[in-house]
Design an enzyme around this catalytic site. Structure first.
Site, mmCIF file in Angstrom:
data_model
loop_
_atom_site.group_PDB
_atom_site.id
_atom_site.type_symbol
_atom_site.label_atom_id
_atom_site.label_comp_id
_atom_site.label_asym_id
_atom_site.label_seq_id
_atom_site.Cartn_x
_atom_site.Cartn_y
_atom_site.Cartn_z
ATOM 1 N N LEU A 230 11.491 -20.475 -3.665
ATOM 2 C CA LEU A 230 10.396 -19.644 -3.148
ATOM 3 C C LEU A 230 9.116 -19.871 -3.955
ATOM 4 O O LEU A 230 9.172 -19.945 -5.187
ATOM 5 C CB LEU A 230 10.809 -18.172 -3.284
ATOM 6 C CG LEU A 230 9.720 -17.132 -2.985
ATOM 7 C CD1 LEU A 230 9.483 -17.029 -1.482
ATOM 8 C CD2 LEU A 230 10.106 -15.762 -3.547
ATOM 9 N N HIS B 180 2.872 3.382 -8.961
ATOM 10 C CA HIS B 180 2.699 1.947 -9.241
ATOM 11 C C HIS B 180 3.938 1.379 -9.935
ATOM 12 O O HIS B 180 4.343 0.251 -9.683
ATOM 13 C CB HIS B 180 1.451 1.721 -10.098
ATOM 14 C CG HIS B 180 0.164 2.070 -9.386
ATOM 15 N ND1 HIS B 180 -0.103 1.692 -8.086
ATOM 16 C CD2 HIS B 180 -0.931 2.770 -9.797
ATOM 17 C CE1 HIS B 180 -1.302 2.134 -7.730
ATOM 18 N NE2 HIS B 180 -1.814 2.801 -8.749
ATOM 19 N N ASP C 259 0.832 -1.207 0.000
ATOM 20 C CA ASP C 259 0.000 0.000 0.000
ATOM 21 C C ASP C 259 0.866 1.256 0.000
ATOM 22 O O ASP C 259 1.963 1.258 0.561
ATOM 23 C CB ASP C 259 -0.912 -0.025 1.239
ATOM 24 C CG ASP C 259 -2.085 0.936 1.109
ATOM 25 O OD1 ASP C 259 -2.281 1.521 0.031
ATOM 26 O OD2 ASP C 259 -2.818 1.107 2.114
#
Ligand code: FPP
Length: 244
Positions: A133, A39, A22
């Site tokens: 991962l 962004h 955020d």
């Protein structure tokens, strides 16, 4: 005998870290830039944090890239976000694969552009056998929707006689969620100082440690991730029991 204090054993990395990324908009606004610039810098932070998670030995990293509520944003911003996701998947897939990362997506595919669905399929299929991962990207994701869809599938199985209602328990229910085979998150981080879950992994985070950090997502890095993990290690998880 030595009087040196016994060193605490290294608790090791958490198995699963989930992040609500955020603050992209505020990062841009503070610099007089359009939201897309935030962004864009946010997707660079994604790249850094995925690498950081690998270095830190985290098993699963879930990133909230686009919520089912994010469609309410102006169409141009939605298109910008989808565009960044396209760029990320096209540019990063080879490197992710080379580094042994397994990519998975959670969220509704219905409603996404066909080429994005193809990129998702390609990323999942190509990396399915990787053992490093697991990067889970939550795209067009909302917990309520996920839970409702699970309930619907259970009802369908029960109506078809494949499942008796008294067989439905927590484990069985969780097996109908999109996070099947993924351990519940140990830590859920939200950046930018906001303190809410915003319809993210509500079932899965019943016992998750919540870490709220003031850093805006575009500034987030491996050091911030390590700090959140330190904070997690400092907490006592009791899962409803009393402390020992
Ligand atoms: C929240 O910032 C962030 C989002 C809604 C999108 C997160 C997307 C990215 C980090 C980029 C693309 C993702 C990938 C996986 C490549 P906000 O716009 O709500 O910020 P604000 O609250 O400051 O306005």
């Amino acid at each position: 005998m030595s009087t040196a204090p016994a060193r605490k054993p290294d608790p090791g990395p958490p198995a699963h870290v989930a992040i609500i990324m955020d603050g992209n908009g505020r990062w841009a606004k503070a610099r007089g830039l359009p939201r897309i610039a935030g962004h864009q810098r946010g997707s660079e932070a994604v790249r850094r944090v995925v690498e950081g998670a690998q270095d830190l030995g985290i098993g699963y990293l879930t990133l909230y890239a686009f919520s089912s509520e994010n469609w309410k944003r102006p169409p141009s911003e939605v298109e910008d976000l989808m565009g960044l996701l396209r760029v990320y998947l096209r540019r990063e897939l080879a490197a992710l694969h080379r580094n042994g990362v397994r990519v998975r997506f959670i969220g509704e595919r219905h409603g996404l552009a066909d080429d994005i669905v193809s990129l998702i399929d390609e990323a999942e299929n190509r990396t399915a056998d990787n053992a490093g991962l697991t990067l889970i990207i939550a795209l067009n994701y909302g917990s309520h929707n996920e839970i409702v869809r699970a309930a619907r599938a259970i009802a369908r199985d029960a109506a078809a006689g494949r499942l008796r209602p008294d067989e439905i328990d927590e484990t069985r229910f969780a097996g109908y969620l999109q996070t099947i085979d993924i351990p519940d998150p140990d830590i859920l981080i939200r950046t930018s100082g906001e303190q809410r879950l915003s319809n993210f992994l509500l079932w899965q985070s019943a016992y998750t440690e919540l870490v709220f950090m003031d850093t805006l997502w575009p500034d987030f890095n491996k050091q911030n991730l390590a700090e959140a993990i330190d904070e997690f290690h400092g907490r006592e998880r009791r899962y409803g029991a009393t402390s020992g």
